[in-house]
Design a protein around this motif. Structure first.
Motif, PDB file in Angstrom:
ATOM      1  N   MET A  92       0.985  -1.096   0.151  1.00 10.29           N
ATOM      2  CA  MET A  92       0.136  -0.020   0.080  1.00 10.29           C
ATOM      3  C   MET A  92       0.726   1.415  -0.043  1.00 10.29           C
ATOM      4  SD  MET A  92      -2.698   0.985   3.008  1.00 10.29           S
ATOM      5  CE  MET A  92      -2.199   2.511   4.031  1.00 10.29           C
ATOM      6  N   GLN A  93       0.605   2.139  -0.700  1.00  7.06           N
ATOM      7  CA  GLN A  93       1.443   3.459  -0.899  1.00  7.06           C
ATOM      8  C   GLN A  93       0.236   4.619  -0.639  1.00  7.06           C
ATOM      9  OE1 GLN A  93       3.652   3.678  -4.479  1.00  7.06           O
ATOM     10  NE2 GLN A  93       1.711   4.409  -5.660  1.00  7.06           N
ATOM     11  N   VAL A  94       0.675   5.767   0.303  1.00 10.77           N
ATOM     12  CA  VAL A  94      -0.182   6.777   0.682  1.00 10.77           C
ATOM     13  C   VAL A  94       0.542   7.920   0.860  1.00 10.77           C
ATOM     14  CG1 VAL A  94      -2.106   5.444   1.452  1.00 10.77           C
ATOM     15  CG2 VAL A  94      -0.183   6.227   3.030  1.00 10.77           C
ATOM     16  N   THR A  95      -0.191   9.062   0.244  1.00 15.25           N
ATOM     17  CA  THR A  95       0.412  10.435   0.667  1.00 15.25           C
ATOM     18  C   THR A  95      -0.383  10.939   1.714  1.00 15.25           C
ATOM     19  OG1 THR A  95      -0.966  11.572  -0.966  1.00 15.25           O
ATOM     20  CG2 THR A  95       1.220  10.795  -1.613  1.00 15.25           C
ATOM     21  N   VAL A  96      -0.171  12.440   2.180  1.00 12.32           N
ATOM     22  CA  VAL A  96      -0.930  12.772   3.302  1.00 12.32           C
ATOM     23  C   VAL A  96      -2.272  13.132   2.610  1.00 12.32           C
ATOM     24  CG1 VAL A  96      -0.889  14.874   4.935  1.00 12.32           C
ATOM     25  CG2 VAL A  96       1.084  13.847   4.442  1.00 12.32           C
ATOM     26  N   ASP A  97      -2.187  13.637   1.470  1.00 11.10           N
ATOM     27  CA  ASP A  97      -3.410  14.052   1.010  1.00 11.10           C
ATOM     28  C   ASP A  97      -4.561  12.624   0.901  1.00 11.10           C
ATOM     29  OD1 ASP A  97      -3.340  16.587   0.620  1.00 11.10           O
ATOM     30  OD2 ASP A  97      -2.160  16.284  -1.126  1.00 11.10           O
ATOM     31  N   ASP A  98      -4.061  11.411   0.682  1.00  8.56           N
ATOM     32  CA  ASP A  98      -4.724  10.276   0.459  1.00  8.56           C
ATOM     33  C   ASP A  98      -5.467   9.951   1.744  1.00  8.56           C
ATOM     34  OD1 ASP A  98      -3.970   9.801  -2.078  1.00  8.56           O
ATOM     35  OD2 ASP A  98      -2.210   8.503  -1.390  1.00  8.56           O
ATOM     36  N   LEU A  99      -4.592  10.226   2.937  1.00  5.90           N
ATOM     37  CA  LEU A  99      -5.099   9.872   4.091  1.00  5.90           C
ATOM     38  C   LEU A  99      -6.683  10.580   4.620  1.00  5.90           C
ATOM     39  CD1 LEU A  99      -1.672   9.495   6.187  1.00  5.90           C
ATOM     40  CD2 LEU A  99      -3.207   7.789   5.411  1.00  5.90           C
ATOM     41  N   LYS A 100      -6.701  11.869   4.148  1.00  3.38           N
ATOM     42  CA  LYS A 100      -7.947  12.516   4.200  1.00  3.38           C
ATOM     43  C   LYS A 100      -9.021  11.901   3.932  1.00  3.38           C
ATOM     44  CE  LYS A 100      -5.961  16.915   3.012  1.00  3.38           C
ATOM     45  NZ  LYS A 100      -6.304  18.024   2.061  1.00  3.38           N
ATOM     46  N   HIS A 101      -9.005  10.927   2.754  1.00  7.73           N
ATOM     47  CA  HIS A 101     -10.117  10.098   2.312  1.00  7.73           C
ATOM     48  C   HIS A 101     -10.150   8.813   2.492  1.00  7.73           C
ATOM     49  CE1 HIS A 101     -10.835  14.109   0.126  1.00  7.73           C
ATOM     50  NE2 HIS A 101      -9.420  14.002  -0.151  1.00  7.73           N
ATOM     51  N   TYR A 102      -9.210   8.337   3.056  1.00  8.99           N
ATOM     52  CA  TYR A 102      -9.181   6.671   3.372  1.00  8.99           C
ATOM     53  C   TYR A 102     -10.338   6.176   3.968  1.00  8.99           C
ATOM     54  CZ  TYR A 102      -6.727   2.273   4.056  1.00  8.99           C
ATOM     55  OH  TYR A 102      -6.288   0.919   3.930  1.00  8.99           O
ATOM     56  N   HIS A 103     -10.940   6.864   4.826  1.00  9.72           N
ATOM     57  CA  HIS A 103     -12.089   6.395   5.628  1.00  9.72           C
ATOM     58  C   HIS A 103     -13.354   6.108   4.616  1.00  9.72           C
ATOM     59  CE1 HIS A 103     -13.002  10.675   5.249  1.00  9.72           C
ATOM     60  NE2 HIS A 103     -14.194  10.148   5.331  1.00  9.72           N
TER      61      HIS A 103
END
Length: 765
Positions: free
Chosen positions: A717-728
């Protein structure tokens, strides 16, 4: 008329039933079967050396198991393909290098847990001192590993086979011998001829079994009956050979041993069925090596080439399976592994099947993978020509020595992408939730293929030992376009990078990897380090790796450098304790990595266990990005202070919430404790990782409100900080996809609670 004595040969039903019955009692099984001639003997390729997988071969019989070479990732492949390690008795290694022994620490811990108490370890010198040096992080309380120096002329023999060791030496490196092994199966006695027994005056009873076993007997009248007089001719003894020639420097030594191999070919009493080549592909193509094989082995001998570029698949099919499934949710967060693309472009069709129907490979399908030659068939054996022999094999290919059937590729690991996707759409409600996810406002962020940094790539998200879907701890941080850092480096880390990114991109990342942080010295957090250092040495980067680790790692690294292979020039060590009072902020981290400072704190796990905080030059919403990583720990106030106002907290969440007492005993955190740590330090986002291997797919999670700013990590899995806002937003479809699995976890939790309730009531009365 001939019969088989029931005292010496087990029925198929008995052979199949025994492993389960005696799985936890290997010594009982060994004693019961010590006089039994094995009816089944097979060589099984565990790893073929492709895309970061080890080269390892497992020999199994009805009663014993033998392993040849044990590189990083061997135990994970054994787990994935259900290869039973609980009856492993002997391990043979060809070289004392990380490529062949890097999987021993993890394997030793695994077989100890499986009940194995004694294992013989055969190979070059210094294996005993290497095991002793590992004792700091590999605690073997119940397992005894007896090392046997194969260079001293030790000849192994048991009731199943004999093994002769041939030593190769190089003039340039005489202190680094390499071992080849000639193995000979004990021939199976011929069937007992009842008519001849009657003619000799042998009555029914135990004497028949002794004659069948090859022993002469004395009748009550004093007459001696010889076994050879009342049995049919026995089978021809089969031999098989393991050859490893690391470089051209060893070819001269190989040529000097030609006479030993010619003996095998010349005798009429034995047949060399197969040669397994651990030799690197660059050497198997060498004219002298080819000539040696032609001159010393007959055309009937099969050749299995490991480490060949024509072995296209690593064998880790389960990792692809879960990735294809998660990829449906968000392709940028869960990219398909590059290994899959490489298979699509270059592999035989049998390795990547788009058919939804599982079919067995017949001989013709196997032959279609090579268009240059057509091998001849003889009694079910494939007579390989020189070109077709180099086709190579992949994980789970087998060679049947007894019954003598030759190469069998029907169970070779392969990918079936459409099957993986179809599995999820068979789950009630998943298709609708997936459509809803895609119809909602898509994740509003820059394309993760370019631009946004840092990027957090999870290479291993499981605890303790790897399983088929979660490797052990390792997190790759891309701090800038050409700068990477690793947080922990569990076994198989380099292989995970190769399979995720592909070989060419993986080499670029290795050159751009400037630092590795080791949180503590438990094996699952640093066993991949030496393999990683070797790969960087091979690529010759401009500067040594910056190694941030407990100073207590030094004796192990110094021993390896002194006794096994040189690695001292590959790294510069900075002790984690040195950053407790003074964060690291020199040019190595500022210029190479784009990190303003690195700070650590002690955490509540084992001695010399640390958490780490990285403050980056990169900014998010006008503030520097701050990443905090817990390593392994119970809830820890010092970690909260270290990570105050973090942009992202990456925290271990080993146990589910109702196992809080078990988590406390093992000094780990539960899911809710990890989430609370994030709240206490006022982290904007929390990512949970290091899950117990009982949660191979998805752990039990608290209510959706608690998960609003929380992501759960998966391998690759790869994420940026912006991705984490919408992960839920992924959770409804994700939990539906694994509903059956999470329901099973819920049922286990209910059973645990009922058991605890009964204990409480008993305590009260």
């Amino acid at each position: 008329m001939s019969i088989s004595s029931s005292s010496t040969v087990l029925t198929a039903a008995e052979q199949n039933a025994m492993p389960a019955k005696y799985e936890r009692q290997p010594n009982v099984l060994r004693k019961k079967l010590s006089s039994v001639v094995p009816g089944s003997v097979n060589l099984q390729v565990l790893g073929a050396g492709a895309n970061g997988s080890p080269s390892a071969v497992y020999l199994f019989t009805d009663q014993s198991r033998y392993l040849f070479n044990c590189g990083e990732g061997t135990q994970r492949l054994a787990h994935e393909h259900k290869t039973r390690l609980s009856r492993l008795e002997q391990i043979f290694v060809t070289r004392n290098t990380w490529k062949t022994v890097g999987g021993l620490p993890g394997l030793a811990l695994t077989i100890q847990d499986a009940g194995v108490r004694n294992v013989g370890l055969h190979g070059p010198p210094h294996l005993d001192t290497m095991l002793q040096s590992m004792r700091r992080f590999v605690v073997l309380k119940h397992l005894q590993m007896q090392t046997i120096d194969a260079t001293e002329g030790n000849h192994f023999e048991d009731s199943i086979m004999s093994v002769e060791s041939l030593v190769l030496r190089s003039e340039q490196q005489p202190e680094q011998p390499v071992i080849s092994y000639i193995c000979a199966l004990k021939p199976r006695p011929g069937a007992l001829n009842l008519v001849k027994c009657v003619e000799q005056g042998v009555t029914p009873g135990p004497l028949l079994g002794q004659l069948k076993n090859g022993h002469d007997v004395v009748l009550p009248c004093g007459k001696v009956v010889h076994s050879v007089d009342v049995t049919e001719p026995g089978e021809t003894a089969l031999s098989f050979v393991f050859i490893d020639v690391p470089s051209e420097d060893y070819l001269q030594s190989l040529q000097a041993q030609a006479q030993e191999y010619k003996k095998l070919a010349a005798t009429q009493l034995t047949e060399v069925a197969v040669v397994v080549h651990f030799t690197p592909a660059t050497l198997t193509a060498h004219p002298d090596y080819r000539r040696f094989m032609e001159q010393n082995f007959s055309q009937c001998t099969q050749h299995i080439y490991l480490n060949s570029p024509k072995n296209p698949f690593s064998g880790y099919a389960a990792a692809h399976r879960i990735q294809y499934q998660l990829h449906q949710l968000e392709p940028n967060i869960f990219p398909l592994l590059a290994e899959s693309d490489e298979l699509q472009r270059s592999c035989p069709s049998s390795m990547l099947s788009h058919s939804l129907k599982k079919t067995k490979l017949n001989e013709q399908e196997n032959l279609e993978t090579n268009h240059e030659t057509e091998p001849k068939q003889m009694d079910g054996m494939v007579m390989k020509t020189e070109t077709e022999a180099e086709q190579g094999v992949t994980s789970m290919a087998s060679f049947h020595l007894r019954p003598k059937k030759g190469l069998d590729r029907t169970l070779e690991a392969k990918l079936t992408p459409l099957e993986y996707v179809k599995e999820t759409h068979a789950v009630p409600g998943f298709t609708e939730l997936l459509a809803q996810l895609h119809n909602e406002a898509q994740l509003q962020r820059p394309d993760t293929a370019v631009g946004s940094y840092p990027r957090i790539i999870f290479l291993g998200t499981g605890s303790c030992i790897p399983n088929k879907t979660r490797n052990v701890s390792s997190i790759l941080i891309q701090t800038a376009a050409e700068a990477f850092m690793l947080l922990d480096c569990g076994e198989g880390t380099h292989g995970q990078i190769v399979r995720l990114y592909g070989r060419e991109r993986a080499e670029q990342i290795m050159r751009q990897l400037h630092a590795v942080y080791i949180s503590h010295l438990h094996a699952d957090h640093h066993i991949g380090l030496i393999g990683l250092l070797h790969e960087r040495q091979r690529l010759m980067p401009a500067a040594p790796l910056l190694l941030l680790a407990p100073r207590q790692i030094e004796p192990w690294l110094q021993f390896y450098n002194r006794q096994i292979e040189p690695i001292a020039d590959a790294y510069t060590l900075v002790g984690n304790g040195e950053m407790l009072d003074q964060p690291l902020a020199d040019e190595r981290v500022q210029q190479q990595l784009g990190i303003a400072s690195i700070a650590t704190c002690l955490v509540r796990h084992c001695p010399h266990a640390y958490g780490i905080s990285l403050t980056l030059h990169a900014q998010h919403e006008g503030e520097p990005v701050k990443l905090t990583y817990s390593g392994d720990t119970m809830p820890c106030a010092d970690l909260v202070q270290l990570g105050r106002n973090s942009t992202v907290l990456i925290h271990e969440a080993t146990m589910e919430d109702d196992l809080e007492e078990e988590a406390r005993i093992k000094t780990h955190s539960t899911v809710s404790q990890a989430i609370q740590q994030g709240r206490d330090m006022q982290a904007k986002h929390t990512i949970l990782t290091h899950f117990s291997q009982r949660y191979a797919k998805c752990p039990r999670l608290p209510s959706s409100e608690d998960m609003q700013h929380v992501a759960i990590a998966f391998d690759n899995m790869q994420v940026t900080v912006d991705d984490l806002k919408h992960y839920h937003r992924l959770y409804p479809a994700l939990l539906a996809m694994y509903a059956e699995y999470t329901e099973e976890l819920e049922q286990r939790a209910v059973k645990r609670e009922l058991k605890q309730e009964r204990k409480r009531k008993l305590a009260q009365t």
